[in-house]
Write a protein that holds these residues in place. Structure first.
Motif, PDB file in Angstrom:
ATOM      1  N   LYS A  10       0.821  -1.217   0.000  1.00  0.00           N
ATOM      2  CA  LYS A  10       0.000   0.000   0.000  1.00  0.00           C
ATOM      3  C   LYS A  10       0.855   1.266   0.000  1.00  0.00           C
ATOM      4  O   LYS A  10       0.656   2.170  -0.808  1.00  0.00           O
ATOM      5  CB  LYS A  10      -0.929   0.005   1.235  1.00  0.00           C
ATOM      6  CG  LYS A  10      -1.769  -1.247   1.380  1.00  0.00           C
ATOM      7  CD  LYS A  10      -2.698  -1.175   2.575  1.00  0.00           C
ATOM      8  CE  LYS A  10      -1.989  -1.083   3.918  1.00  0.00           C
ATOM      9  NZ  LYS A  10      -1.201  -2.277   4.264  1.00  0.00           N
ATOM     10  N   SER A  11       1.824   1.309   0.917  1.00  0.00           N
ATOM     11  CA  SER A  11       2.690   2.496   0.973  1.00  0.00           C
ATOM     12  C   SER A  11       3.460   2.656  -0.327  1.00  0.00           C
ATOM     13  O   SER A  11       3.650   3.780  -0.817  1.00  0.00           O
ATOM     14  CB  SER A  11       3.686   2.388   2.127  1.00  0.00           C
ATOM     15  OG  SER A  11       3.030   2.319   3.347  1.00  0.00           O
ATOM     16  N   THR A  12       3.913   1.544  -0.858  1.00  0.00           N
ATOM     17  CA  THR A  12       4.709   1.613  -2.087  1.00  0.00           C
ATOM     18  C   THR A  12       3.908   2.249  -3.225  1.00  0.00           C
ATOM     19  O   THR A  12       4.455   3.026  -4.013  1.00  0.00           O
ATOM     20  CB  THR A  12       5.195   0.203  -2.473  1.00  0.00           C
ATOM     21  OG1 THR A  12       5.877  -0.372  -1.359  1.00  0.00           O
ATOM     22  CG2 THR A  12       6.133   0.258  -3.664  1.00  0.00           C
ATOM     23  N   PHE A  15      -2.518  10.101   1.623  1.00  0.00           N
ATOM     24  CA  PHE A  15      -2.368   9.886   3.076  1.00  0.00           C
ATOM     25  C   PHE A  15      -1.911   8.449   3.305  1.00  0.00           C
ATOM     26  O   PHE A  15      -2.589   7.512   2.907  1.00  0.00           O
ATOM     27  CB  PHE A  15      -3.711  10.075   3.808  1.00  0.00           C
ATOM     28  CG  PHE A  15      -4.263  11.464   3.755  1.00  0.00           C
ATOM     29  CD1 PHE A  15      -4.971  11.924   2.644  1.00  0.00           C
ATOM     30  CD2 PHE A  15      -4.108  12.335   4.833  1.00  0.00           C
ATOM     31  CE1 PHE A  15      -5.502  13.202   2.604  1.00  0.00           C
ATOM     32  CE2 PHE A  15      -4.640  13.621   4.811  1.00  0.00           C
ATOM     33  CZ  PHE A  15      -5.327  14.058   3.688  1.00  0.00           C
ATOM     34  N   ASP A  16      -0.750   8.296   3.964  1.00  0.00           N
ATOM     35  CA  ASP A  16      -0.268   6.936   4.256  1.00  0.00           C
ATOM     36  C   ASP A  16      -0.497   6.621   5.732  1.00  0.00           C
ATOM     37  O   ASP A  16       0.274   7.038   6.588  1.00  0.00           O
ATOM     38  CB  ASP A  16       1.220   6.812   3.909  1.00  0.00           C
ATOM     39  CG  ASP A  16       1.682   5.362   3.950  1.00  0.00           C
ATOM     40  OD1 ASP A  16       0.849   4.478   4.227  1.00  0.00           O
ATOM     41  OD2 ASP A  16       2.882   5.117   3.702  1.00  0.00           O
ATOM     42  N   GLU A  17      -1.569   5.927   6.020  1.00  0.00           N
ATOM     43  CA  GLU A  17      -1.939   5.566   7.397  1.00  0.00           C
ATOM     44  C   GLU A  17      -1.793   6.756   8.341  1.00  0.00           C
ATOM     45  O   GLU A  17      -1.029   6.717   9.315  1.00  0.00           O
ATOM     46  CB  GLU A  17      -1.087   4.391   7.893  1.00  0.00           C
ATOM     47  CG  GLU A  17      -1.252   3.155   7.046  1.00  0.00           C
ATOM     48  CD  GLU A  17      -0.778   1.900   7.766  1.00  0.00           C
ATOM     49  OE1 GLU A  17      -0.938   1.842   9.010  1.00  0.00           O
ATOM     50  OE2 GLU A  17      -0.265   0.990   7.101  1.00  0.00           O
ATOM     51  N   PRO A  18      -2.535   7.839   8.073  1.00  0.00           N
ATOM     52  CA  PRO A  18      -2.325   9.080   8.824  1.00  0.00           C
ATOM     53  C   PRO A  18      -2.664   8.973  10.308  1.00  0.00           C
ATOM     54  O   PRO A  18      -2.226   9.819  11.092  1.00  0.00           O
ATOM     55  CB  PRO A  18      -3.264  10.073   8.135  1.00  0.00           C
ATOM     56  CG  PRO A  18      -4.306   9.224   7.494  1.00  0.00           C
ATOM     57  CD  PRO A  18      -3.615   7.960   7.072  1.00  0.00           C
TER      58      PRO A  18
HETATM   59 MG   LIG Z   1       2.618   1.087   4.843  1.00  0.00          MG
END
Ligand SMILES: [Mg+2]
Ligand SMILES: Nc1ncnc2c1ncn2[C@@H]1O[C@H](COP(=O)(O)OP(=O)(O)O)[C@@H](O)[C@H]1O
Lengths: 217, 243
Positions: free
Chosen positions: B40-42, B160-163
């Motif tokens: 997901k982050s990637t 937004f990455d797991e804000p």
């Molecule tokens: Mg991540």
């Protein structure tokens, strides 16, 4: 003791000329080594292969040569290549180059200690490499860099005495000249040592101040 | 406005993204859910060029994303990012964090940047914290400053990455409500999150990622309420009923 004070009154004015040159050599080579060290460090963290390799090689070469040999090289060999420098210039350049390697390693360690997230945050607001360095990385790295930087200053103050080997009449050489013409070794070298100490102590206190500041954050 | 077509990405020998195709329309809110390590982050990091990708194509408003090209700077000013760990600049005040980009990247006049920065801090409920340094703020406050910093670039979209993942539970709400307001105002948003309530209420669409592929996607309510794929069902069961 009374004899010592009597000698002191006589020799201090002459030794102070040496102190002045010691300060000139130290400050000059400090500035030069800081600028060069910063350049080497930025090359090292640039991520550009050729610059990284060049800076690593330079740092190792510089570290592998004794300061005194570097000084001889600049003062006695460079004239053969048409670059004739005064003894003072040669001393500042030689010590500046010699110490740039230590400065670079210190700067690099400080820069690399900064969280990668800081750099990514800078990138995501559109900052380029240099802006990221200037606005985000370096201001935070300073805190980490300063205590070792202070220690380098102290070492440079003491190593400035190596300039005596290429005839710069800084404090150590000035002392030696007086001692050999008056045979008052004890008085003269005690005075010389005290003068170095007097210059070092403010720097030592400065390092402690930097360390406290770095630890507080 | 954001298009991903068959995007592949490997770290060393490990293929992390195995052909991601998705698009995000203007004013759309897309939530990406999935297990840890699924990529997901990637995906987010590839969209704004923090990572390069190996194959396929990503474009933002028609401009191809290439992390090694100078054009990436322009793309980043159009697509901002908010991180799990906030990544605020600790040596600058909340306001300075917010105006850093406008001042030094966009070269806005100082007065104007400050006025807008203060307005943005007010918008995220932190008007009184402008002169405070981030380490003195709570996690929820820091994340709201980070959102204000992203908004200051006047982006077309925000990633937004797991804000809220690094926040104490009682601080999650204040960040989600700021994000909800942004969504209501029409901001295009891609949100990686484990907050299923937020996804259900705010997202237009949900992508479920597992093992570097999109396993299931669709309208938020249908993916979350009637997941079709067994892996989605299994994941949602574990997230919603951890015991
Ligand atoms: Mg991540
Ligand atoms: N910089 C990296 N180097 C090597 N592997 C990485 C890197 N970043 C992420 N990975 C790996 O890629 C996979 C996907 O990571 P990530 O996108 O962060 O997953 P998620 O955000 O869904 O938890 C994980 O297995 C992770 O270990």
């Amino acid at each position: 003791m009374q004899k010592f004070f009597h000698d002191a009154v006589e020799f201090v004015p002459i030794l102070l000329q040496g102190v002045w040159l010691t300060i000139v050599v130290t400050v000059g080579s400090l500035l030069l080594s800081t600028v060069l060290g910063l350049v080497w460090a930025l090359m090292r963290v640039s991520g550009i292969g050729i610059l990284v390799g060049l800076s690593a090689a330079l740092i190792n070469v510089i570290r592998g040569i004794p300061i005194i040999v570097l000084l001889f090289y600049i003062y006695f060999v460079m004239p053969d290549f048409g670059i004739a420098l005064s003894a003072l210039q040669a001393a500042v350049i030689g010590l500046g180059i010699a110490y740039s390697a230590y400065q670079a390693e210190n700067f690099r360690a400080g820069i690399e200690a900064i969280d990668k997230g800081q750099i990514e945050a800078a990138q995501t607001i559109g900052m380029g490499w240099w802006l990221t360095m200037r606005r985000v990385v370096l201001p935070q790295a300073v805190r980490i860099i300063l205590p070792p930087y202070g220690n380098i200053m102290i070492m440079m103050l003491k190593d400035s005495s190596q300039a005596s080997t290429i005839t710069v009449a800084e404090l150590a050489l000035q002392g030696k000249l007086i001692a050999s013409s008056t045979f008052k070794n004890t008085s003269v070298f005690t005075l010389v040592a005290l003068m170095y100490l007097t210059m070092s102590i403010p720097l030592i206190l400065l390092v402690r101040h930097f360390e406290n500041k770095a630890n507080r954050k | 406005m954001i298009e991903l077509r068959d995007v592949h990405k490997s770290f060393g020998k490990v293929e992390v993204l195995k052909g991601i195709t998705a698009s995000v329309a203007k004013s759309e809110v897309v939530c990406i859910i999935g297990p840890s390590g699924s990529g997901k982050s990637t995906i987010l990091r590839c969209i704004n060029g923090l990572e390069s990708y190996d194959r396929g194509e990503i474009s933002v408003e028609g401009a191809r994303v290439d992390s090694n090209d100078r054009s990436i700077v322009a793309i980043r000013t159009r697509v901002s990012m908010v991180f799990q760990r906030f990544n605020l600049f600790p040596h600058r005040t909340a306001l300075e964090n917010v105006i850093e980009g406008p001042l030094y990247v966009k070269k806005e006049p100082r007065e104007q940047a400050i006025a807008r920065g203060r307005a943005l801090l007010a918008q995220v409920g932190l008007a009184d914290k402008a002169e405070v340094h981030p380490p003195k703020l709570s996690g929820g406050q820091q994340q709201r400053v980070a959102i204000a910093r992203a908004l200051a670039m006047q982006p077309k979209a925000i990633l937004f990455d797991e804000p809220t993942s690094a926040l104490d539970p009682e601080l999650v709400g204040e960040v989600l409500s700021v994000m909800r307001k942004l969504a209501d105002d029409g901001m295009t948003m891609v949100v990686v999150t484990h907050e299923m309530g937020f996804a259900r209420d705010v997202a237009d669409r949900v992508l479920f990622i597992d093992g570097g592929v999109i396993v299931e996607q669709g309208a938020a309510k249908s993916v979350l309420n009637q997941p079709q794929h067994p892996r989605t069902q299994d994941f949602l069961r574990r997230v919603l009923h951890p015991l």
